[in-house]
Design a protein around this motif. Sequence first.
Motif, PDB file in Angstrom:
ATOM      1  N   LYS A 294      17.853  36.585  70.224  1.00  0.00           N
ATOM      2  CA  LYS A 294      16.451  36.301  70.535  1.00  0.00           C
ATOM      3  C   LYS A 294      15.650  37.507  70.060  1.00  0.00           C
ATOM      4  N   ARG A 295      15.379  37.548  68.744  1.00  0.00           N
ATOM      5  CA  ARG A 295      14.748  38.725  68.167  1.00  0.00           C
ATOM      6  C   ARG A 295      13.356  38.966  68.721  1.00  0.00           C
ATOM      7  N   GLU A 296      12.629  37.857  69.003  1.00  0.00           N
ATOM      8  CA  GLU A 296      11.245  38.050  69.452  1.00  0.00           C
ATOM      9  C   GLU A 296      11.180  38.654  70.860  1.00  0.00           C
TER      10      GLU A 296
ATOM     11  N   SER B  75       9.069  42.970  55.375  1.00  0.00           N
ATOM     12  CA  SER B  75      10.056  42.640  56.416  1.00  0.00           C
ATOM     13  C   SER B  75      10.007  41.154  56.693  1.00  0.00           C
ATOM     14  N   MET B  76      11.160  40.566  56.915  1.00  0.00           N
ATOM     15  CA  MET B  76      11.191  39.197  57.427  1.00  0.00           C
ATOM     16  C   MET B  76      11.570  39.309  58.899  1.00  0.00           C
ATOM     17  N   ALA B  77      10.654  38.989  59.771  1.00  0.00           N
ATOM     18  CA  ALA B  77      10.902  39.242  61.191  1.00  0.00           C
ATOM     19  C   ALA B  77       9.826  38.551  62.035  1.00  0.00           C
TER      20      ALA B  77
ATOM     21  N   CYS C  10      16.622  48.317  48.871  1.00  0.00           N
ATOM     22  CA  CYS C  10      17.082  47.905  50.206  1.00  0.00           C
ATOM     23  C   CYS C  10      17.886  49.051  50.807  1.00  0.00           C
ATOM     24  N   GLY C  11      18.079  48.986  52.112  1.00  0.00           N
ATOM     25  CA  GLY C  11      19.005  49.906  52.757  1.00  0.00           C
ATOM     26  C   GLY C  11      20.429  49.522  52.367  1.00  0.00           C
ATOM     27  N   LYS C  12      21.384  50.413  52.663  1.00  0.00           N
ATOM     28  CA  LYS C  12      22.785  50.137  52.330  1.00  0.00           C
ATOM     29  C   LYS C  12      23.313  48.956  53.151  1.00  0.00           C
TER      30      LYS C  12
ATOM     31  N   ASP D 236      22.712  45.978  62.705  1.00  0.00           N
ATOM     32  CA  ASP D 236      23.040  44.854  63.594  1.00  0.00           C
ATOM     33  C   ASP D 236      23.919  43.810  62.903  1.00  0.00           C
ATOM     34  N   GLY D 237      23.480  43.279  61.746  1.00  0.00           N
ATOM     35  CA  GLY D 237      24.281  42.283  61.036  1.00  0.00           C
ATOM     36  C   GLY D 237      25.448  42.920  60.288  1.00  0.00           C
ATOM     37  N   GLU D 238      25.195  44.100  59.730  1.00  0.00           N
ATOM     38  CA  GLU D 238      26.227  44.909  59.055  1.00  0.00           C
ATOM     39  C   GLU D 238      26.977  44.217  57.938  1.00  0.00           C
TER      40      GLU D 238
ATOM     41  N   GLY E  55      15.935  29.614  57.183  1.00  0.00           N
ATOM     42  CA  GLY E  55      16.376  29.640  58.581  1.00  0.00           C
ATOM     43  C   GLY E  55      17.739  29.006  58.793  1.00  0.00           C
ATOM     44  N   LEU E  56      17.899  28.400  59.971  1.00  0.00           N
ATOM     45  CA  LEU E  56      19.180  27.799  60.351  1.00  0.00           C
ATOM     46  C   LEU E  56      19.588  26.695  59.360  1.00  0.00           C
ATOM     47  N   ASN E  57      18.592  25.896  58.887  1.00  0.00           N
ATOM     48  CA  ASN E  57      18.883  24.802  57.929  1.00  0.00           C
ATOM     49  C   ASN E  57      19.476  25.316  56.630  1.00  0.00           C
TER      50      ASN E  57
ATOM     51  N   THR F  69      26.443  29.736  56.957  1.00  0.00           N
ATOM     52  CA  THR F  69      27.248  30.279  58.055  1.00  0.00           C
ATOM     53  C   THR F  69      26.417  30.218  59.324  1.00  0.00           C
ATOM     54  N   GLN F  70      26.988  29.679  60.385  1.00  0.00           N
ATOM     55  CA  GLN F  70      26.271  29.626  61.657  1.00  0.00           C
ATOM     56  C   GLN F  70      27.193  30.084  62.777  1.00  0.00           C
ATOM     57  N   VAL F  71      26.593  30.770  63.747  1.00  0.00           N
ATOM     58  CA  VAL F  71      27.396  31.303  64.851  1.00  0.00           C
ATOM     59  C   VAL F  71      27.735  30.151  65.791  1.00  0.00           C
TER      60      VAL F  71
HETATM   61  C1  FAD Z   1      27.247  34.136  60.191  1.00  0.00           C
HETATM   62  C2  FAD Z   1      25.920  34.739  60.521  1.00  0.00           C
HETATM   63  C3  FAD Z   1      25.016  34.025  61.271  1.00  0.00           C
HETATM   64  C4  FAD Z   1      23.795  34.601  61.649  1.00  0.00           C
HETATM   65  N1  FAD Z   1      22.961  33.886  62.409  1.00  0.00           N
HETATM   66  C5  FAD Z   1      21.815  34.443  62.792  1.00  0.00           C
HETATM   67  C6  FAD Z   1      20.942  33.753  63.614  1.00  0.00           C
HETATM   68  O1  FAD Z   1      21.221  32.617  63.960  1.00  0.00           O
HETATM   69  N2  FAD Z   1      19.793  34.348  64.016  1.00  0.00           N
HETATM   70  C7  FAD Z   1      19.490  35.592  63.603  1.00  0.00           C
HETATM   71  O2  FAD Z   1      18.427  36.090  63.987  1.00  0.00           O
HETATM   72  N3  FAD Z   1      20.299  36.295  62.801  1.00  0.00           N
HETATM   73  C8  FAD Z   1      21.450  35.742  62.398  1.00  0.00           C
HETATM   74  N4  FAD Z   1      22.293  36.444  61.614  1.00  0.00           N
HETATM   75  C9  FAD Z   1      21.910  37.742  61.188  1.00  0.00           C
HETATM   76  C10 FAD Z   1      21.189  37.587  59.884  1.00  0.00           C
HETATM   77  O3  FAD Z   1      21.998  37.018  58.917  1.00  0.00           O
HETATM   78  C11 FAD Z   1      20.801  38.944  59.420  1.00  0.00           C
HETATM   79  O4  FAD Z   1      19.825  39.420  60.289  1.00  0.00           O
HETATM   80  C12 FAD Z   1      20.184  38.951  58.044  1.00  0.00           C
HETATM   81  O5  FAD Z   1      20.664  37.936  57.218  1.00  0.00           O
HETATM   82  C13 FAD Z   1      20.408  40.265  57.360  1.00  0.00           C
HETATM   83  O6  FAD Z   1      21.774  40.484  57.197  1.00  0.00           O
HETATM   84  P1  FAD Z   1      22.401  41.847  57.592  1.00  0.00           P
HETATM   85  O7  FAD Z   1      21.857  42.246  58.899  1.00  0.00           O
HETATM   86  O8  FAD Z   1      23.859  41.780  57.452  1.00  0.00           O
HETATM   87  O9  FAD Z   1      21.728  42.793  56.502  1.00  0.00           O
HETATM   88  P2  FAD Z   1      22.415  43.707  55.415  1.00  0.00           P
HETATM   89  O10 FAD Z   1      22.759  42.902  54.229  1.00  0.00           O
HETATM   90  O11 FAD Z   1      23.465  44.546  56.028  1.00  0.00           O
HETATM   91  O12 FAD Z   1      21.120  44.598  55.117  1.00  0.00           O
HETATM   92  C14 FAD Z   1      20.996  45.352  53.919  1.00  0.00           C
HETATM   93  C15 FAD Z   1      19.539  45.600  53.661  1.00  0.00           C
HETATM   94  O13 FAD Z   1      18.867  44.375  53.374  1.00  0.00           O
HETATM   95  C16 FAD Z   1      17.511  44.464  53.810  1.00  0.00           C
HETATM   96  N5  FAD Z   1      17.256  43.430  54.832  1.00  0.00           N
HETATM   97  C17 FAD Z   1      18.156  42.739  55.564  1.00  0.00           C
HETATM   98  N6  FAD Z   1      17.531  41.879  56.379  1.00  0.00           N
HETATM   99  C18 FAD Z   1      16.206  42.035  56.172  1.00  0.00           C
HETATM  100  C19 FAD Z   1      15.036  41.465  56.719  1.00  0.00           C
HETATM  101  N7  FAD Z   1      15.091  40.513  57.681  1.00  0.00           N
HETATM  102  N8  FAD Z   1      13.821  41.871  56.284  1.00  0.00           N
HETATM  103  C20 FAD Z   1      13.733  42.835  55.310  1.00  0.00           C
HETATM  104  N9  FAD Z   1      14.805  43.418  54.761  1.00  0.00           N
HETATM  105  C21 FAD Z   1      16.019  43.023  55.171  1.00  0.00           C
HETATM  106  C22 FAD Z   1      17.332  45.863  54.403  1.00  0.00           C
HETATM  107  O14 FAD Z   1      16.867  46.720  53.388  1.00  0.00           O
HETATM  108  C23 FAD Z   1      18.761  46.226  54.813  1.00  0.00           C
HETATM  109  O15 FAD Z   1      18.992  47.599  54.894  1.00  0.00           O
HETATM  110  C24 FAD Z   1      23.493  35.900  61.230  1.00  0.00           C
HETATM  111  C25 FAD Z   1      24.410  36.594  60.433  1.00  0.00           C
HETATM  112  C26 FAD Z   1      25.605  36.031  60.080  1.00  0.00           C
HETATM  113  C27 FAD Z   1      26.577  36.825  59.227  1.00  0.00           C
END
Ligand code: FAD
Length: 260
Positions: A26-28, A60-62, A116-118, A122-124, A216-218, A222-224
Motif C-alpha cells: 500500500k504505497r500511498e 518518478s512513477m509513484a 537510473c539507480g543500480k 524495496d523491489g531489488e 499496472g496489475l493488468n 508477474t503477480q504476487v
Molecule cells: C513479482 C513482482 C510483483 C510486484 N507487484 C507489485 C505490486 O503489486 N504493487 C507494487 O506496488 N509493486 C509491486 N512490485 C514492485 C514493483 O515491481 C517495483 O516497485 C518496480 O517495478 C520497480 O522494480 P524494482 O523495485 O525491482 O526496481 P529496480 O529495477 O531494482 O530499480 C532500478 C532503478 O530503476 C528506477 N526505478 C524503479 N522503479 C521506479 C519508479 N517507480 N519510478 C522511477 N524510477 C524507478 C530507479 O532509478 C531505480 O534505482 C512487484 C515486483 C515484483 C518483482
Amino acid sequence: MRIMCCLKPVPKPGSVKVDPETHTLKREESELVLNPYDRYALEAAVELAEKTNGKVVAVSMAPPNAKDILLEAFAFGADELVLLSDRAFAGADTLATSYTLACAAKKLGPFDLIVCGKVSVDGETAQVGPELAAWLGLPSVTWVKDIKPLNDSLELIRTREFGEEKIKAKPPLVITIEHEANVPRPPSIKRLLKQDEVEVKILSAGDIGAKEEYLGLNGSPTQVIDTFAPEYHGKREIISGPPEEVSERLLSILKERGLI
Ligand SMILES: Cc1cc2nc3c(=O)[nH]c(=O)nc-3n(C[C@H](O)[C@H](O)[C@H](O)COP(=O)(O)OP(=O)(O)OC[C@H]3O[C@@H](n4cnc5c(N)ncnc54)[C@H](O)[C@@H]3O)c2cc1C
C-alpha cells in the motif's frame, strides 16, 4: 545533454503496509523516501548536465504523496520534476513500471541519456533500467561507476565481480549507476528556498500516451500470490564433554555441513 533521471520513491523502513487481499504494497499509505541508490544516479546526472550545459528531468512513477521526493531532487540539482501518477499504474511489476517510464521518456524527450539507480532497496530486481532501454530500443550499460563525456560519446567505467570494464558508448542510451560513482552533494540552500515556486508536473496514463493493457496489475506478467514472513526452524545442539570429544564432534558437524 538532456538527461532523464529515474527516481524511485520507496517506503521508509518500518512504515510498510501490505494489502491482505491483493498482497501488494500500500504505497500511498507508506511514508516515502528516495531510494538511496538514486541519490548517486541523480548526482551523476547533475554532474554530467553541469559539464555539458545540459538539463536533468527527474521522473518518478509513484502515488501523489511522492511529490516531496521530487522537490528534494530539485534541491539536489534536478531542473524539471515529473510525477507519473494514475490509478492505472497501481500494482505494476518491473515490466509495467519500465513501460510506463518508457512512455514518459518518449513524451518528455528526446533525451541523450537516461540514468537510473543500480537497484531499488524495496523491489531489488535491478531490472527496470535494462527493461526501459529495451522498450526504447536503446543500449544499456549497468553498474556504471564513472562517466566522462568524450566529444559525441561517453566513456563509462563499469564494475564487475572481478574487475572493471571501460566502455565507449554513443548516446542515446540508458545507464544504471553504482553507489561508488560519486559523493552526492548536500541540498542547495538557494534551491531549498525556491521549492515553493517549483512545479511538479503530474502526468496520467493518458498524458504519456500509455496503453492500458501494458499498465499496472493488468500489464504485469508477474503477480504476487501470497506474502508471508519466513519461518525460522533453528536447530540447537549443545556439545558437552571433555575438550577432545567436543572438538571432534564440532569438527565432524562442520565437515558434514560442508563448512570446512
Ligand atoms: C513479482 C513482482 C510483483 C510486484 N507487484 C507489485 C505490486 O503489486 N504493487 C507494487 O506496488 N509493486 C509491486 N512490485 C514492485 C514493483 O515491481 C517495483 O516497485 C518496480 O517495478 C520497480 O522494480 P524494482 O523495485 O525491482 O526496481 P529496480 O529495477 O531494482 O530499480 C532500478 C532503478 O530503476 C528506477 N526505478 C524503479 N522503479 C521506479 C519508479 N517507480 N519510478 C522511477 N524510477 C524507478 C530507479 O532509478 C531505480 O534505482 C512487484 C515486483 C515484483 C518483482
